[in-house]
Design a protein around this motif. Structure first.
Motif, short mmCIF file in Angstrom:
data_model
loop_
_atom_site.label_atom_id
_atom_site.label_comp_id
_atom_site.label_asym_id
_atom_site.label_seq_id
_atom_site.Cartn_x
_atom_site.Cartn_y
_atom_site.Cartn_z
N ILE A 201 69.03 -97.49 106.21
CA ILE A 201 68.64 -98.25 107.40
C ILE A 201 69.25 -99.65 107.32
O ILE A 201 69.26 -100.28 106.26
CB ILE A 201 67.10 -98.39 107.46
N ASN A 202 69.72 -100.15 108.45
CA ASN A 202 70.16 -101.54 108.58
C ASN A 202 69.01 -102.33 109.20
O ASN A 202 68.27 -101.80 110.03
CB ASN A 202 71.38 -101.63 109.50
N TYR A 203 68.88 -103.58 108.78
CA TYR A 203 67.78 -104.38 109.32
C TYR A 203 68.13 -105.85 109.32
O TYR A 203 69.03 -106.31 108.61
CB TYR A 203 66.49 -104.14 108.54
N ARG B 284 71.13 -106.68 106.76
CA ARG B 284 71.05 -106.09 105.43
C ARG B 284 70.86 -104.59 105.55
O ARG B 284 70.60 -104.08 106.63
CB ARG B 284 69.90 -106.72 104.65
N ARG B 285 70.98 -103.91 104.43
CA ARG B 285 70.89 -102.44 104.41
C ARG B 285 70.05 -102.02 103.23
O ARG B 285 70.11 -102.61 102.16
CB ARG B 285 72.30 -101.88 104.28
N VAL B 286 69.24 -100.98 103.45
CA VAL B 286 68.41 -100.43 102.39
C VAL B 286 68.42 -98.90 102.52
O VAL B 286 68.46 -98.37 103.63
CB VAL B 286 66.96 -100.98 102.46
N THR B 287 68.41 -98.23 101.39
CA THR B 287 68.28 -96.78 101.38
C THR B 287 66.87 -96.42 100.94
O THR B 287 66.42 -96.84 99.88
CB THR B 287 69.32 -96.13 100.43
N ILE B 288 66.20 -95.66 101.79
CA ILE B 288 64.83 -95.23 101.50
C ILE B 288 64.93 -93.83 100.88
O ILE B 288 65.42 -92.91 101.53
CB ILE B 288 63.97 -95.18 102.77
N PRO B 289 64.48 -93.67 99.65
CA PRO B 289 64.53 -92.34 99.04
C PRO B 289 63.71 -91.32 99.83
O PRO B 289 62.82 -91.68 100.61
CB PRO B 289 63.93 -92.56 97.65
N ALA B 290 64.00 -90.06 99.61
CA ALA B 290 63.29 -88.97 100.29
C ALA B 290 61.79 -89.06 100.02
O ALA B 290 61.36 -89.34 98.91
CB ALA B 290 63.82 -87.63 99.80
N LYS B 291 61.00 -88.84 101.09
CA LYS B 291 59.54 -88.81 100.99
C LYS B 291 58.98 -90.03 100.25
O LYS B 291 58.07 -89.92 99.44
CB LYS B 291 59.07 -87.54 100.30
N SER B 292 59.53 -91.21 100.54
CA SER B 292 59.14 -92.44 99.84
C SER B 292 59.00 -93.59 100.82
O SER B 292 59.21 -93.43 102.02
CB SER B 292 60.18 -92.80 98.78
N SER C 7 57.17 -109.54 105.32
CA SER C 7 57.39 -108.26 104.66
C SER C 7 56.99 -107.13 105.59
O SER C 7 56.14 -107.30 106.47
CB SER C 7 56.61 -108.17 103.36
N SER C 8 57.63 -105.99 105.40
CA SER C 8 57.33 -104.79 106.19
C SER C 8 57.64 -103.58 105.32
O SER C 8 58.64 -103.57 104.60
CB SER C 8 58.18 -104.76 107.45
N THR C 9 56.81 -102.56 105.39
CA THR C 9 57.04 -101.34 104.63
C THR C 9 57.61 -100.27 105.55
O THR C 9 57.09 -100.04 106.64
CB THR C 9 55.74 -100.86 103.97
N LEU C 10 58.68 -99.63 105.08
CA LEU C 10 59.32 -98.53 105.79
C LEU C 10 59.02 -97.23 105.06
O LEU C 10 59.01 -97.20 103.83
CB LEU C 10 60.84 -98.72 105.83
N TYR C 11 58.79 -96.17 105.83
CA TYR C 11 58.43 -94.87 105.28
C TYR C 11 59.45 -93.82 105.71
O TYR C 11 59.76 -93.72 106.89
CB TYR C 11 57.04 -94.44 105.78
N ASN C 12 59.93 -93.04 104.75
CA ASN C 12 60.86 -91.96 105.04
C ASN C 12 60.10 -90.64 104.93
O ASN C 12 59.67 -90.26 103.84
CB ASN C 12 62.04 -91.99 104.06
N GLU C 13 59.95 -89.94 106.03
CA GLU C 13 59.22 -88.67 106.06
C GLU C 13 60.13 -87.48 105.73
O GLU C 13 59.64 -86.38 105.55
CB GLU C 13 58.59 -88.47 107.44
#
Length: 124
Positions: free
Chosen positions: A73-75, A94-102, A60-66
């Motif tokens: 993001i593709n990963y 795979r692809r994931v969308t990181i919400p704003a400031k999340s 597991s890895s956590t991604l942060y959107n500033e």
């Protein structure tokens, strides 16, 4: 005659450079690989943590959107055996969308037993 040799050598080097694919240099101990465009998009990430159970390895890895807008993001997780060889079959990208400031947490599972290392590759 010497000028022709130098010209031939220069042409051969140029052709060799054109045929090689660009690659991201990665050391054996690097568990997180991010293209520069990911950082430019305002995304940072924790190195993947691998969990070992008797049945399967997971990571597991956590991604942060500033940024103030969502970022997609593709990963892909890459798994390696005890000798450092990449294990196949590879996971599909795979692809994931990181919400704003999340932040979001990504999860991956090794497709076979014997996984000893994991690497996470992030790109836009």
């Amino acid at each position: 005659m010497q000028k022709r040799g130098v010209a031939f050598l220069a042409l051969a080097m140029l052709m060799a450079g054109c045929s090689s694919r660009p690659a991201i240099p990665v050391s054996e101990d690097q568990t997180l690989v991010m293209e520069s465009s990911v950082l430019a998009a305002g995304v940072t990430a924790d190195a993947p943590e691998m969990t070992r159970s008797e049945i399967q390895r997971t990571a597991s890895s956590t991604l942060y959107n500033e940024r103030a807008e969502p970022v997609t993001i593709n990963y892909r997780f890459f798994w390696y055996d005890g000798r450092g060889l990449e294990m196949h079959p590879l996971e599909k990208p795979r692809r994931v969308t990181i919400p704003a400031k999340s932040a979001v947490t990504l999860y991956g599972s090794a497709n076979s037993l014997g996984a000893h290392k994991v690497r996470l590759y992030l790109y836009l």
